[in-house]
Write a protein that holds these residues in place. Structure first.
Motif, short mmCIF file in Angstrom:
data_model
loop_
_atom_site.label_atom_id
_atom_site.label_comp_id
_atom_site.label_asym_id
_atom_site.label_seq_id
_atom_site.Cartn_x
_atom_site.Cartn_y
_atom_site.Cartn_z
N TYR A 141 0.80 -1.23 0.00
CA TYR A 141 0.00 0.00 0.00
C TYR A 141 0.83 1.28 0.00
O TYR A 141 0.28 2.37 0.16
CB TYR A 141 -0.94 -0.01 1.21
N TYR A 187 -3.31 2.80 5.08
CA TYR A 187 -3.10 1.37 4.82
C TYR A 187 -1.63 0.96 4.88
O TYR A 187 -1.32 -0.22 4.75
CB TYR A 187 -3.66 1.01 3.45
N GLY A 205 -1.05 -7.67 3.48
CA GLY A 205 -1.87 -7.92 2.30
C GLY A 205 -1.21 -8.90 1.35
O GLY A 205 -0.01 -9.18 1.46
N ASN A 263 -5.81 -9.16 -2.13
CA ASN A 263 -6.26 -7.95 -1.44
C ASN A 263 -6.00 -6.70 -2.26
O ASN A 263 -6.84 -5.79 -2.31
CB ASN A 263 -5.56 -7.83 -0.09
N TYR A 264 -4.85 -6.65 -2.92
CA TYR A 264 -4.51 -5.48 -3.74
C TYR A 264 -5.45 -5.37 -4.94
O TYR A 264 -5.88 -4.26 -5.31
CB TYR A 264 -3.06 -5.56 -4.22
N ALA A 289 -8.48 -6.47 -4.95
CA ALA A 289 -9.79 -6.11 -4.40
C ALA A 289 -9.90 -4.60 -4.19
O ALA A 289 -10.90 -3.98 -4.56
CB ALA A 289 -10.01 -6.84 -3.07
N LEU A 290 -8.87 -4.00 -3.60
CA LEU A 290 -8.94 -2.57 -3.27
C LEU A 290 -8.69 -1.66 -4.46
O LEU A 290 -9.10 -0.49 -4.45
CB LEU A 290 -7.92 -2.25 -2.17
N SER A 291 -8.05 -2.17 -5.50
CA SER A 291 -7.74 -1.34 -6.67
C SER A 291 -8.91 -1.25 -7.65
O SER A 291 -8.85 -0.47 -8.60
CB SER A 291 -6.52 -1.91 -7.41
N THR A 312 -0.84 -1.86 -4.93
CA THR A 312 -2.24 -1.48 -5.11
C THR A 312 -2.35 -0.28 -6.05
O THR A 312 -3.21 -0.26 -6.95
CB THR A 312 -2.90 -1.17 -3.76
#
Length: 372
Positions: A126, A132, A137, A141-142, A144-146, A201
Motif C-alpha cells: 500500500y 493502509y 496484504g 487484497n490489492y 480487491a482494493l484497486s 495497489t
C-alpha cells in the motif's frame, strides 16, 4: 555480445514474488544481483512445493543468476558490513513493511549519505504513506482494493481467483523495473540516486486503464459483465461440447464477419456492434449454442488457420508444448550451477534484443552459497 545491464550492481533484500521477479529480470539482463536472505527465517518461496533437483522450483527460477548471501539483519556487525559495501552498489530493492529498514539502519536516508548515487526501491502493498501503509496484504487484497477484482468475473459467481499474481507481478515487479531503470537514466544527467516508492495497489489500479478512464471522466461505471471487455459483450470464453473453452475476441468488422461466416451466424453481424446488454446477451447465447456443438479439438482444427481472433484456451502443459512456445523460445535449459552439465527447464526471459544477450548462468542457489 554483452548483456544489456552489465555493470549494474543490485543489492536485493526482497522475498516471495514481487521483488525477486523484478531482480530476476535485472539478473537475466546482465546485472550483478546479490540476494541477502535471513539464515534464521528462510524465504517462504524456498519452501513452496513442488521441488526439483533438491529445491523448490519457484525459488530456482525466481532467484537464478543471483548470489545468495545469508545475513542476520538483527546483528549489528552485519549491518555495518552492508554499509561498508553499499558504495559498490547502484540499486537497492527491499520489500519490508514501511519503517523496518529504518529500524535496521538500512533505510534510504542512511545509505544515501554513504552512496549519493544509490537508487533505492521499496515495494509494498500500500505504499509508504496513508492509512493502509502498515497493513498486511496479498495479491488478492490489492486487486480487491484497486477495483480490478470488482470489475472482473461474473455477476452470479463474483470475482475470479486469478491463476496469475497480477498485482504482485504486473503491479509491483514490472513497475519497479520501469521506475528503477528510469532512475538509472536520470542519474546519468544528475549524478544522483533517488528513492522509489512502489505500491502494488497503486500500480494495479492503473492496469484497469480503459474502464477507469471512463469512470473518472464521469461516465457510468462498468461493473462486472457490463463492459465491452469484461463479459458484457460477446468478447468472452465459450464452452465446447467436451467442457473445454475457446476465447473469442472478434471485435473488429473483418474478424466479426469471418467468425459469422464460420459459425453460420448472421446474428453476429446484426448485434455484434450493439451496446445494448440485452442484444449482447442474446448474441452470447447464440454463439454458445454453436460452440457447444463441437469438441475442443474440432474447433481448434477449424480455427487453426483462420485469422478471426479465436483461440483455444490451453492449460499450462499444452501452452508450453505448443508450436508457438517452441518458435518463440518460451523455455530455456539453465545449469544447476556454473559449468554444470545438469540443467533445469525454466521460463526464459521474454525480452529479445537484436544485439544484447540474456544470461542463464545457474538456477537459484542454496541459502548462503553466494559470494560478495
Amino acid at each position: 555480445m554483452d548483456a544489456a545491464l552489465n555493470g549494474l550492481k543490485v543489492l536485493d533484500f526482497s522475498t516471495l514474488l514481487p521483488g525477486p521477479f523484478a531482480t530476476l529480470y535485472f539478473a537475466d539482463l546482465g546485472a550483478d544481483v546479490i540476494h541477502v536472505e535471513s539464515p534464521l527465517r528462510p524465504d517462504l518461496i524456498r519452501l513452496f512445493p513442488p521441488y526439483a533437483n533438491g529445491q523448490a522450483t519457484s525459488h530456482s527460477y525466481l532467484n537464478r543468476n543471483k548470489q545468495s548471501i545469508a545475513l542476520d539483519l538483527k546483528d549489528a556487525e552485519n549491518i555495518e558490513l552492508i554499509k561498508s559495501k553499499i558504495s559498490e552498489f547502484d540499486i537497492v530493492v527491499e520489500q519490508f513493511r514501511p519503517g523496518v529498514m529504518k529500524r535496521l539502519g538500512l533505510d534510504y536516508q542512511t545509505l544515501v549519505e554513504i552512496n549519493p548515487r544509490l537508487i533505492y526501491c521499496s515495494i509494498t502493498g500500500y505504499g509508504q504513506t496513508g492509512v493502509y501503509k502498515n497493513k498486511a496484504g496479498h495479491d488478492i487484497n490489492y486487486l480487491a482494493l484497486s477495483g480490478v477484482a470488482g470489475q472482473s468475473g461474473r455477476k452470479q459467481s463474483g470475482p475470479p481467483p486469478m491463476g496469475v499474481q497480477i498485482a504482485d507481478v504486473a503491479g509491483g515487479s514490472l513497475h519497479a523495473i520501469i521506475a528503477i531503470l528510469t532512475a538509472v537514466i536520470e542519474r546519468q544527467h544528475s549524478g544522483k540516486g533517488q528513492y522509489i516508492d512502489i505500491s502494488m495497489t497503486d500500480c494495479s489500479a492503473v492496469l484497469n486503464s480503459m474502464a477507469a478512464a471512463a469512470t473518472l471522466a464521469g461516465k457510468k461505471p462498468q461493473y462486472r459483465e457490463e463492459g465491452l471487455l469484461n463479459g458484457g459483450a460477446f468478447y468472452d470464453y465459450y464452452q465446447t461440447q467436451d467442457a473445454r473453452y475457446l476465447s473469442i475476441g472478434s471485435l473488429e468488422p473483418q474478424f466479426m464477419s469471418g467468425l459469422a461466416s464460420i459459425l453460420d451466424l448472421p446474428l453476429l453481424l446484426q448485434l455484434g456492434n450493439s451496446f445494448n446488454q440485452a442484444d449482447q446477451h442474446l448474441l452470447k447465447q447464440a454463439i454458445q449454442e454453436k460452440i457447444s456443438t463441437k469438441t475442443f479439438a474440432e474447433w481448434s482444427a477449424i480455427f487453426a488457420d483462420q485469422d478471426v481472433c479465436v483461440e483455444p484456451v490451453l492449460d499450462l502443459e499444452e501452452a508450453f508444448n505448443s508450436e508457438l512456445a517452441k518458435e518463440r523460445q518460451w523455455t530455456v535449459e539453465v545449469p544447476l550451477s556454473v559449468g554444470s552439465e545438469q540443467t533445469e527447464t525454466q521460463l526464459a526471459c521474454p525480452i529479445k534484443f537484436s544485439r544484447s544477450k540474456t544470461k542463464y548462468q545457474y538456477v537459484g542457489q542454496k541459502l548462503g552459497a553466494g559470494e560478495w
